[in-house]
Design a protein around this motif. Structure first.
Motif, PDB file in Angstrom:
ATOM      1  N   THR A  70      38.538  38.958  42.322  1.00 46.02           N
ATOM      2  CA  THR A  70      39.326  37.877  42.926  1.00 46.02           C
ATOM      3  C   THR A  70      40.800  38.277  42.951  1.00 46.02           C
ATOM      4  O   THR A  70      41.520  38.046  43.935  1.00 46.02           O
ATOM      5  CB  THR A  70      39.154  36.571  42.136  1.00 46.02           C
ATOM      6  N   PRO A  82      42.229  38.629  36.442  1.00 48.32           N
ATOM      7  CA  PRO A  82      43.079  38.997  37.573  1.00 48.32           C
ATOM      8  C   PRO A  82      44.528  39.299  37.194  1.00 48.32           C
ATOM      9  O   PRO A  82      45.330  39.640  38.069  1.00 48.32           O
ATOM     10  CB  PRO A  82      43.024  37.745  38.459  1.00 48.32           C
ATOM     11  N   THR A 133      36.475  37.710  38.327  1.00 52.36           N
ATOM     12  CA  THR A 133      37.906  37.383  38.367  1.00 52.36           C
ATOM     13  C   THR A 133      38.747  38.623  38.657  1.00 52.36           C
ATOM     14  O   THR A 133      39.796  38.529  39.301  1.00 52.36           O
ATOM     15  CB  THR A 133      38.366  36.724  37.050  1.00 52.36           C
TER      16      THR A 133
END
Length: 506
Positions: A322, A378, A319
């Motif tokens: 990402t 994130p 994440t």
């Protein structure tokens, strides 16, 4: 080998990433070995179990990292960004050798103090180093964001190595090999930094104009008289001029209500609070004790707990990266506010489920923890570093960002040291997580009211957000407005300026 153009920036990314792998490795490596008989035997914890000793072994690294940040904030301009990172890695190597050879918790704690001080040097300087090397504004946030991605990658690597070492019974290698392997990451960081110059902004700030000019030519791969290079140099010098003509020094009162021309104290205060809140949300408590949470508090089998701990750190790494890909698609404020809302929901569910122990609720609590990590990855994990590294004025960047990161380590120490002790207390237990829930809940309103947007601006253009009206008509300020268009943003209540904040044109 003389690096040119984007190769300089990419080399800085690799070196900075490796330094942050080291940071993540430390957070993960102890979490997977604390409960192994080999580690507990070497640390004399089988004969004399002590939650306080275990907490000190894990958390002293965090307190030492805080000390490293304070050292950088005091002496950061004496040597360059690059030199501080190399010094930090060398200090970590010495500390790792002491730690991996320990036969008692006293020696291990001493080694981890050195590792922590070195980590403080690195985490204070790496994001600044990467941000100042970025000549493409739209890539700057992604680059700094990637550093946290590398940190979580290091945590994941460490947990999976710990998981593999579970099968190596009755050997000290179960814990000594994972601890010693940290040397590899530090050594690789030094190797890559050997080929890197310092940043042009540092050189200009130190009045090393000729060196700064030469480095700008290397970064842009253009002559100094080319328009884009001239503009970059003028922007940096204009920013320095504004800071030198602003209200002198950092006044204590400005940290409470800043009325100075460039609001340096307010910017430092914002970074300190922002990063501190991120690490009062519970991330270090979770990752230093992931295996313990699954095994002791949720009631899973040791092998299952170790595997899930590795899965947690892997999700964080995925994440994080990402977020790197989509970093510039949304504003900093959007990422942080959305993250705070999602994290509050899942940490509230996790806390509620822990209040009713049982196999079914334990499994559900584990799922909520996974969801919380996936949102933190994130958002509040990396974006706080991005924001804090961006808003600091050049003259005080080493002070402001080092103090911001120091608040991370101080808050992390508080949670990692006190958290297990509180949870072990039968009168507190699961209620400890309410503390983390509160900080997840207050984070969103703080961003909404106190943090203006910075996406799309160069580091010098960000000065325009905070400067007083008195400076807006100066030649230096006009230089920074060369390609800006108005766009509404958060009101600046401290400076009394609620007009639109300039945003870089598309």
């Amino acid at each position: 080998m003389v690096l040119q153009g984007q190769k300089i920036y990419h080399n800085a990314l690799i070196a900075g990433g490796l330094a942050f792998v080291t940071f993540g490795w430390d957070a993960g490596v102890l979490g997977g070995i604390l409960l192994t008989p080999e580690f507990q035997g070497a640390m004399e914890l089988i004969e004399h179990p002590s939650t306080t000793v275990v907490s000190m072994i894990t958390s002293v690294f965090l307190l030492a990292s805080w000390l490293g940040c304070i050292i950088v904030s005091c002496f950061g301009m004496f040597i360059g960004r690059r030199a501080w990172i190399i010094l930090g890695c060398a200090t970590q190597i010495v500390g790792t050798i002491i730690s991996a050879s320990s036969y008692g918790y006293g020696q291990l704690i001493a080694g981890r103090v050195l590792i922590g001080i070195g980590n403080g040097f690195c985490t204070s300087m790496v994001p600044i180093f990467v941000a100042e090397m970025a000549i493409i504004t739209s890539k700057r946030g992604q680059g700094v964001n990637a550093m946290i991605g590398f940190a979580s990658l290091g945590t994941a690597f460490a947990y999976w190595v710990d998981f593999g070492m579970v099968f190596a019974h009755n050997t000290q290698a179960v814990w000594r090999f994972p601890v010693a392997f940290q040397i590899v990451w530090s050594a690789l960081t030094i190797l890559f930094l050997y080929w890197s110059p310092d940043t042009p902004r540092y050189l200009y700030a130190k009045d090393q104009v000729a060196e700064g000019d030469a480095l700008l030519e290397r970064l842009y791969e253009k002559a100094l008289d080319e328009p884009v290079v001239i503009q970059a140099k003028k922007d940096i010098l204009a920013s320095l001029e504004l800071e030198r003509t602003a209200t002198a020094g950092l006044r204590i009162r400005d940290f409470f209500w800043d009325t100075s021309d460039m609001q340096a104290a307010r910017r430092i205060r914002t970074g300190v609070i922002l990063v501190g809140v991120a690490y009062l949300m519970g991330i270090d408590m979770i990752f230093y004790y992931t295996t313990t949470i699954f095994q002791v508090y949720i009631g899973l089998a040791p092998l299952t707990a170790s595997g899930l701990a590795g899965a947690c750190t892997t999700i964080l790494a995925i994440t994080n990266f990402t977020g790197v890909v989509f970093m510039e698609k949304l504003g900093r404020r959007t990422w942080l506010i959305a993250g705070a809302v999602g994290q509050t929901i899942f940490i509230a569910a996790f806390t509620g489920l822990l209040s009713s122990p049982g196999h079914a609720t334990g499994a559900a609590a584990a799922a909520m923890l996974f969801c919380w990590i996936a949102i933190f990855g994130p958002t509040w994990g990396p974006v706080t570093y991005v924001y804090a590294s961006e808003i600091m004025p050049l003259r005080y960047r080493h002070i402001g960002f080092a103090l911001s990161v120091s608040s991370q380590w101080l808050m992390a120490f508080l949670t990692v040291f006190a958290g297990p002790i509180a949870i072990a207390d039968t009168n507190v237990g699961w209620k400890t997580w309410i503390w983390f829930l509160v900080f997840n809940a207050i984070a969103g309103p703080y961003i909404y009211y106190c943090c203006p947007e910075t996406r799309g601006r160069s580091l010098e253009e960000i000065d325009l957000i905070f400067m007083s009206e008195r400076l807006q008509d100066t030649a230096a300020a006009k230089q920074l407005e060369h390609d800006l268009v108005p766009e509404a943003s958060v009101g600046d209540t401290e400076s009394g300026n609620e007009s639109a904040v300039p945003e870089k044109g598309a």
